[in-house]
Design a protein around this motif. Sequence first.
Motif, short mmCIF file in Angstrom:
data_model
loop_
_atom_site.label_atom_id
_atom_site.label_comp_id
_atom_site.label_asym_id
_atom_site.label_seq_id
_atom_site.Cartn_x
_atom_site.Cartn_y
_atom_site.Cartn_z
N LYS A 46 0.83 -1.21 0.00
CA LYS A 46 0.00 0.00 0.00
C LYS A 46 0.86 1.26 0.00
O LYS A 46 0.61 2.20 -0.75
N TRP A 47 1.91 1.26 0.80
CA TRP A 47 2.77 2.45 0.88
C TRP A 47 3.67 2.59 -0.35
O TRP A 47 4.07 3.71 -0.70
N ARG B 244 1.44 4.48 -2.66
CA ARG B 244 1.29 5.88 -2.25
C ARG B 244 2.54 6.69 -2.56
O ARG B 244 2.45 7.80 -3.10
#
Length: 360
Positions: A70-71, A74
């Motif tokens: 997820k990061w 991002r």
Amino acid sequence: MLSVWWWTVDRWLLAATILLMGIGALLVMSASPPVADRIGVDSFHFVRRQFFFLTLAVICAGGISMLSIKWVRRLASIMFLGVVAMLIITPFVGAEIKGAVRWINFGGITIQPSEFLKPAFAVVAAWMFSEGRLNPNFPGYIVSCMLLATCMILLMIQPDFGQTVVITAIWSAQIFLAGLPIVLVFGLGMGVVGLAASAYLILPHVQSRVDRFLDPATGDNYQVQRSMEAFMNGGIMGQGPGEGTVKNYLPDAHSDFIFAVAGEEFGLLFCLLVVGIFTFIVMRGLSRMMGERNMFVVLAVTGLLVQFGLQAMINMASTLQLVPPKGMTLPFVSYGGSSTVAIAISMGFILALTRKRSTN
């Protein structure tokens, strides 16, 4: 945190990356002092700067490799937006070098935004493709095409045909894996041929390089000729560390043509070792994807590895006069701040996405 990272990260990929950085540091120490002397700076000017860049690269790659999926998405998205903004302003505030405006100066630090575009684009495009497959209502393919078109336009304004080719190759590999019909694959291939032909007809510097490659008598091939002589002088075992002479004549001996320095001073076997390390990194990364079920991870890692492998192949092939010369660095080996840090970010993404995990 560190213990979890150590037992989940691909230590073979990590070791190969560190080895490549070590080889790069060795070659820059050998190749850069004569270049520094010619431009009137301290002999170890480039050495000190490259060690700083490598330190920053290690920090970036190590920190990013600890991120979750997820990061990674991002960070890549934020990075992509920031780089696109820099590419938009580059033609207006950038410095012109060798007929191209590709660099921005921030307080004495020169940055080439296009280097950072490649890893960010690979991850963001993979995200769009995967979302498009998982959610039929999301126009992932259309968004990815728009992103590609935006990047191509911004790069060709500079102009930078080489980086445009790399970005297109990343996107092509990803859309093929995402399930592109064979008819569209053929159409895409024809489009790439058309793009290359247009670049040859429209861009004078591209035409000049291709013409010189096909017929060396049509122009100045000084660097390529000296590069080929370096490989012949090096033979199988090389002349020994620091004993080469090509670095005394080549303007880009520490950057674009550092592979020629390796060939002259360390010989054929050493060059094959370097090629083997690049091949191992690409194949190791692809092998980690064989059992991966997350489409985003497969597409992102594939795109990043295409970028890494293609850039290395173009640099070494240019040095060996196998393709028209292109100012593209050899990952982790050539001198360069933007290139070294950007490649480290790519490798950080690869290490993060190939880590062993029970859930995604």
